[in-house]
Design an enzyme around this catalytic site. Sequence first.
Site, PDB file in Angstrom:
ATOM      1  CB  CYS A 211     -69.973 -46.168 -30.443  1.00  0.00           C
ATOM      2  SG  CYS A 211     -68.264 -46.064 -30.591  1.00  0.00           S
ATOM      3  CB  THR A 458     -50.127 -63.400 -18.487  1.00  0.00           C
ATOM      4  OG1 THR A 458     -49.933 -63.148 -17.085  1.00  0.00           O
ATOM      5  CG2 THR A 458     -49.417 -64.626 -18.979  1.00  0.00           C
ATOM      6  CD  GLU A 535     -51.047 -54.084 -14.211  1.00  0.00           C
ATOM      7  OE1 GLU A 535     -50.352 -55.118 -13.725  1.00  0.00           O
ATOM      8  OE2 GLU A 535     -51.156 -53.097 -13.477  1.00  0.00           O
TER       9      GLU A 535
END
Length: 564
Positions: A211, A458, A535
């Site tokens: 990375c 949520t 999402e």
Amino acid sequence: MPSHTPSPLGRGCQAALAASVVVWRQPAGEDTCDHLGCAWLQLSGISPGEARRQPRGSSLHRAPRKRPLGEAAPCPVAPRLESGTCHPAVGTLGCVCPGTLLLLPPSPRDMSRLPQDRGVKVPQQLGKGPSAFIPLGEILQEGAESSRRQLLIEAFVSAGRVDNITMVMGLHPQYLSSFWKTQYLLLRMDGPLPYHKRHYIAIMAAARHQCSYLVGLHMGEFLQVGGNPAWLQGLHCAPQKLRNLNEINKLLAHRPWLITKEHIEALLKPGENSWSLAELVQALVLLTHYHSLASFVFGCGINPEEDQDGGHGCRPPSPHSDSSPASDDSLGGSGGKDAMQEVEVLMERMKLLQESQLEEEGVTQEEMATRFELEKTESLLVAPSDIADHSLQSNVLCFVEDPEFGYKDFTRRGEQAPPTFRAQDYTWEDHGYSLINRLYPDVGQLLDEKFQVVYNLTYNTIAMHCGVDTSMLRRAIWNYVHCVFGIRYDDYDYGEVNQLLERSLKIYIKTVACYPEKTTKRMYTQFWRHFKHSEKVHINLLLLEARMQAALLYALRAVTRYMT
């Protein structure tokens, strides 16, 4: 309404900035500013004396320790800016003097409205946005500034910038707040390890997954807090004590189930280069934090920062099939219908599972165990098919020993499998949390909060559907990540995983969690094609935290066995 004249940039900035903020978007087409359609941020400075009188732990105390509050700091964007100009960097706020007007990226919608025949001076994007996978408009959606504004200011005050990771995580402000508190404590608050060693450990961890984004970021941080530049020539130039972390770094990154109390004992063995238990626990948390953050960087296609060393020459966070900026994928024709159908199938399966749970008396423990073994075995068949270039950059390779060592499926046919980690035998709540809090105060509480926030996060939506209970889906994703790392929950029916997670999603989850450097844009776009990008970022947050908790459980179990 603030003045439109930007202050000259590049003369350094106060480390302490006041939190009084005015956000204003200039309407496209007005003559009052050459840079139409831009969002501006008014940051007012305060005196060093006022900053020092702020309560400890407030946002004004978030400057690096090696730079006293109120002391001028060099501006990282100065070479590219002229006096009196705006800084149109996408997703990054450069260091500026107090009172300066800072420019957030222009709204794509506003940019499209600009008249083309008025000679308007329009800022050009310096890069492709925070993510190679997510369109810039999704990240800078209308109304987002009001909900994320304070968090972005906190990030700016803390690090002098709003980096690309923060911009993407900002799609979920509740999680970003918890993440920032934890990372700030790990890197900048009191702890057993010196600040420069913390950043070096972050470099070692990120390098295991190639990375370059995180490696470059923390090379700069390492120097900023007084680290020895010679260490950045490679792991061979670092002190032996840090080099001794290589083995456990390698195992935590790729095969955490192989960690034993003997690995802990070797590091704690008395001697010139021995670790204290408190130091080691902080190092373990840092290693798992940055292994998991590398998964997020690759999983969301985070682009290099514009002012990172190497600039546009930096290797992209993951091998993409094209180098064009992220854009919404067209789902016209049969593709759109298929994607819509996928959503409806998922909704129906969730409904049926919820109904069956109410009707059934329960599945036996033997059946539960059998379903876990079946899912674990099937995960062997889930692997990315994309061919990716895994050549390491020299600035990453120098921090890696045994680069060929990588993830190996927990169970392979014909091989002796390590015993399954039964989550009930060593839980985070009953064992890991208390051990970390005892040896590294406050971190256990912040980690627990972060795990809870993401697990329970949520919005009760799925694609175009509202009012949906998503707990079953979130649990399936979390438990599938733990499954590929060999952790089993006795009270969970792993049959739900096969019902709720389609094959393309399983491939993505396993790739991001186990070998994130192989993640491609194609994998990202293949699953949940009709879902919002926010999402999909939510999934990546679940992956980040589930992976971190899995690795921590293996490491802390080994520490506990050493102590007993």
